[in-house]
Scaffold this motif. Structure first.
Motif, PDB file in Angstrom:
ATOM      1  N   LEU A  28      25.315 -31.823  -5.789  1.00 13.54           N
ATOM      2  CA  LEU A  28      25.283 -32.688  -6.781  1.00 13.54           C
ATOM      3  C   LEU A  28      26.419 -33.104  -7.748  1.00 13.54           C
ATOM      4  CD1 LEU A  28      21.841 -31.193  -7.976  1.00 13.54           C
ATOM      5  CD2 LEU A  28      22.142 -32.941  -6.597  1.00 13.54           C
ATOM      6  N   LYS A  51      16.694 -37.539  -7.970  1.00 20.30           N
ATOM      7  CA  LYS A  51      16.555 -38.145  -6.603  1.00 20.30           C
ATOM      8  C   LYS A  51      17.372 -37.227  -5.761  1.00 20.30           C
ATOM      9  CE  LYS A  51      14.277 -42.601  -6.016  1.00 20.30           C
ATOM     10  NZ  LYS A  51      14.396 -43.787  -5.505  1.00 20.30           N
ATOM     11  N   PRO A  52      18.656 -37.005  -6.201  1.00 21.42           N
ATOM     12  CA  PRO A  52      19.524 -36.208  -5.339  1.00 21.42           C
ATOM     13  C   PRO A  52      19.211 -34.744  -5.536  1.00 21.42           C
ATOM     14  CG  PRO A  52      20.799 -37.776  -6.672  1.00 21.42           C
ATOM     15  CD  PRO A  52      19.641 -37.945  -7.263  1.00 21.42           C
ATOM     16  N   GLU A  55      16.256 -34.653  -2.881  1.00 21.07           N
ATOM     17  CA  GLU A  55      16.890 -34.696  -1.520  1.00 21.07           C
ATOM     18  C   GLU A  55      17.499 -33.264  -1.118  1.00 21.07           C
ATOM     19  OE1 GLU A  55      19.169 -38.114  -1.641  1.00 21.07           O
ATOM     20  OE2 GLU A  55      17.579 -39.376  -1.872  1.00 21.07           O
ATOM     21  N   ALA A  56      18.396 -32.783  -2.207  1.00 22.57           N
ATOM     22  CA  ALA A  56      18.786 -31.487  -1.740  1.00 22.57           C
ATOM     23  C   ALA A  56      18.053 -30.574  -1.366  1.00 22.57           C
ATOM     24  CB  ALA A  56      19.979 -31.183  -2.838  1.00 22.57           C
TER      25      ALA A  56
END
Length: 147
Positions: A28, A51-52, A55-56
């Motif tokens: 991140l 969002k990141p 997703e991770a």
């Protein structure tokens, strides 16, 4: 939103993916201390990282906000949810600025009141308090502006 529950969920999902706090932080592009603060419920992820982060961890935004895996196929517009988080964070920042302005106003008023006294012990106390309020207010405003 329950910050502690969300933090525990982030930690659970991170461990499930066999990631350390440091590894998740690198993904991140943040510090591992930030991840630690999330996981202990001391702070929430910035809206730009939602969002990141999801997703991770391979989760949805609604699961992150709920702090648990969702088995239901609930249709939530994740962009609207992130926008709501952005606006909430913006309001929180404006509240900090308002506190700074209030302290500066109180300090200025207290200083004017101090000079209207008979320059005794009370004058010194009021002047000291007004200076402290001005410093706190200006410090808060400067911290807001540097964000």
């Amino acid at each position: 939103m329950n910050q502690i529950m969300i933090g525990k969920f982030i930690a659970f999902k991170r461990k499930q993916k066999n990631l350390t706090q440091e590894q998740l932080a690198q993904i991140l592009n943040i510090s591992n201390k930030t991840v630690s603060k999330w996981e202990t419920g001391k702070s929430m992820p910035d809206y730009t990282l939602v969002k990141p982060l999801c997703e991770a961890l391979n989760i949805s935004v609604s699961e992150l906000i709920d702090g648990q895996t969702s088995n239901e196929s609930v249709k939530i517009n994740e962009d609207q949810l992130i926008e709501l988080m952005r606006k909430t964070q913006q309001l929180e920042n404006q509240r900090v600025l308002l506190y700074g302005v209030i302290f500066v106003t109180m300090g200025t008023s207290m200083q004017a009141l101090a000079y209207s006294t008979d320059k005794s012990y009370l004058f010194g106390c009021m002047l000291f308090v007004s200076i402290v309020e001005l410093i706190l207010g200006l410090g808060t405003i400067i911290r807001y502006l540097l964000k």
